[in-house]
Every structure is written in C-alpha cells, then in structure tokens.
Design an enzyme around this catalytic site. Sequence first.
Site, short mmCIF file in Angstrom:
data_model
loop_
_atom_site.label_atom_id
_atom_site.label_comp_id
_atom_site.label_asym_id
_atom_site.label_seq_id
_atom_site.Cartn_x
_atom_site.Cartn_y
_atom_site.Cartn_z
N ARG A 65 0.85 -1.19 0.00
CA ARG A 65 0.00 0.00 0.00
C ARG A 65 0.88 1.24 0.00
O ARG A 65 1.88 1.30 0.72
CB ARG A 65 -0.92 0.03 1.24
CG ARG A 65 -2.15 -0.87 1.12
CD ARG A 65 -3.15 -0.27 0.13
NE ARG A 65 -4.35 -1.06 -0.01
CZ ARG A 65 -4.55 -1.99 -0.94
NH1 ARG A 65 -3.58 -2.28 -1.79
NH2 ARG A 65 -5.69 -2.62 -1.03
N GLU A 109 -2.28 7.95 -5.03
CA GLU A 109 -2.58 7.44 -6.37
C GLU A 109 -3.94 7.95 -6.84
O GLU A 109 -4.87 8.07 -6.04
CB GLU A 109 -2.64 5.89 -6.33
CG GLU A 109 -1.35 5.20 -6.10
CD GLU A 109 -1.54 3.67 -6.04
OE1 GLU A 109 -2.59 3.17 -6.50
OE2 GLU A 109 -0.66 2.99 -5.52
N HIS A 128 0.97 0.27 -9.76
CA HIS A 128 0.15 -0.57 -8.87
C HIS A 128 -0.38 -1.80 -9.62
O HIS A 128 -1.59 -2.06 -9.63
CB HIS A 128 -1.00 0.25 -8.28
CG HIS A 128 -1.53 -0.32 -7.00
ND1 HIS A 128 -2.12 0.44 -6.02
CD2 HIS A 128 -1.54 -1.60 -6.51
CE1 HIS A 128 -2.49 -0.32 -5.01
NE2 HIS A 128 -2.14 -1.57 -5.29
#
Length: 375
Positions: free
Chosen positions: A208, A237, A254
């Site tokens: 994360r 993000e 990601h």
Amino acid sequence: MKIIIDNKIPYIKGALEPFAEVVYLPGNKTTAEVVRDADALITRTRTICNQELLKGSKVKFIATATIGFDHIDTEYCKAAGIEWTNAPGCNAESVNQYIASALFSWSMRKRKDLAGLTIGIVGVGNVGSKVARTCEILGMKVLLNDPPRERMEGPEKFVSLETIRQEADIITFHVPLNMSGEDRTYNMGNEDFFQNLGKSPLVINSCRGEVIDTNSVYEAIEAADVDAFIADCWENEPEIDLELLNQTEYGTPHIAGYSKDGKANGTKMSVQAVSRFFKLGIDDWEPENVELPATTVIEIDGNQRREYSILAEAILSTYDIELDDDALKESPHLFEKLRGDYPVRREFDSYTLKLKNVKEETVEKLKLLGFKVSK
C-alpha cells in the site's frame, strides 16, 4: 435482486445474470444514487464503501475482488448490518512473481548475485510467505517480521523490525494498511525508519502506498541511506509524486498483483462469496477463457552458464519489470490507463521450460518456483 459490479473486474460477465439484474459501472461512477436499490456490490479498491455511499441503500453484501479492504468502512458496515468479504491471497503469486523480477532486474543492474544477500520481509501473510519461499529457493538469507503472527505463534521464526533495519540488504513490505493501533502500518517507512540503517538497502513497496512516507523515502534516496527504491504503490494514487518516480530504480502503476491468474482468482472468490451469501447454488463457479501469453514455452540452454543466469532468464521471460517502469516514467499521467489496459501476464505455472544442459539441482529449483519442465 440487483448487483452492481465494477466494470474492470474480468471474467465475471454472465456469472450472475441468471440470478439478478446486473449493472456494470466504473468504480468512480458507483455513487450513492446508483447503489440505493442494489442488494450487493462487487468492487475494487477505487470504490470507497462507506456511509456516504451506503446510507439508505438496500445493500446487504459487499465483495471486493482484492486482497486489500481498507476502502471498506468495516465499522460502518457492521453497524448497518452489511456483510462484506475480500479475496485474501488471490494475487499473492502474482506479487511474488513481481518481486522475483524486481530482484533479478536490480541485481543484474548492480552486478550483485542474490544468493547470499539478506532480505527482510515485513509482513508474512499470503504474499510475504510466498516471497520468503522464493528467496530461500534463490539462496538468500530471509528475515521475517510480523508482530501479529509472532504474538500467535511465538518468536522463534520472527525478528524485530530493528533487526531487519540493521541486517537486511533488501527490505520488502507486504503489510495491510492499518491507520492506527498496536499494528499501525501507516507511514511505517518514515524518517525514523530510514535514519541509521545498518546497510544501504534496496527498499521495495508493493503493498500500500501509504505504508511508505513519500518525503522520507525521497530524502533517504538523495542521502544514499538506501541503495534504491522500487515502488508499485504510491501515496495519493493516481496523482503520484513525480520527483519520487524519477528517483526510483523501478516505478510501476500498482500492477504487482495484476497477473491474469490473480485477477481470475479474485473474481472467482467474489462470485463464490455472493453465491454463498444469497444461496445461488454456484459456490464452485470458476472463470473460463483466461488469456494466455503468445507463447507458454521458454527454451533455455544452460551450456557454460551459471545457475543465477538460468534462473534469471526463466523468471524475466515470464515478466520483465523494466517494461512497466518504462511505460510509467514515459507517461505518468496515464497511471490509471496503464492499470486498466494492463497486458496479459501469467504466473510461473503457466509456463513450460524446455531445458538443455541444465544441472539437476537447478531444474529442481525451477520446479520449486512453479515452472513446468521438459527436456
């Protein structure tokens, strides 16, 4: 019955249509108005499932086709009588493949052999356990840090975070995002963490973004307190810090868990969970027609080659992190598009290695990594 499904979840169309009205929507279009008359949501991390979204709705069940569930306000759901489920471990092997590619790419750039290096794994759940096993196969010394597991299982297998800070050549994070409490992970990679490290390690974040503080890791790179930083997850993000991106050894959008296998697993677990909750009778449903890469056969001739080179070729033939790094650094404003249109990636067990002149101990390692082998 009505079910709202994130339209980026693959292989799911047709699964629930015999039982419900099914509406497919982008995550950011899943609004309170839309979900008001829905019975269930099948979602991803981009949809924040909280009181603002759910209050006054008919929603009884939420399935997220992801490992992480910090986008679900679990306390509100409990108070509102809404059950939820995530997909633990669905893409663990995909992240393991990402880490293996990252390690070999970095080691080849730095002209370091992975065998003999010490890796500290912070968080030893579904993903961290697979990474640990892979690193052991590759001949690395593995240090494990997982306070919740240590409290349950005892201290024998685990070390402190401080031990990892002092002894690891590589530190990789595989923790959930906990904002507070005894096992808080929010910004655990902060200024204190990066100061006075025992070595100048490679640091990897593929769990994360908020686990690593952007400014702290940027300053650590600038000061050479860390050898390099590999980031798949970012604070804020998709509006990622471009200065940090440019300082990464590899920066990716990601996608560590974005193998087709991982996506199919997440979809399978979500559909089966909805089936169990609403008693639909498709508890053993599985996706069909999961795409394959152009070739699933990798030919390797090991003549006069070190084992390291053979292992690297096998792993990097299935996934090359440098391609994703190039794409993001060239077009960081396309972060979401690069995720949404991610190309076919399959895990090690989708590939058959056709080997020549490879020693039996190396063949065994390739099998342990998950490859099929033929000679």
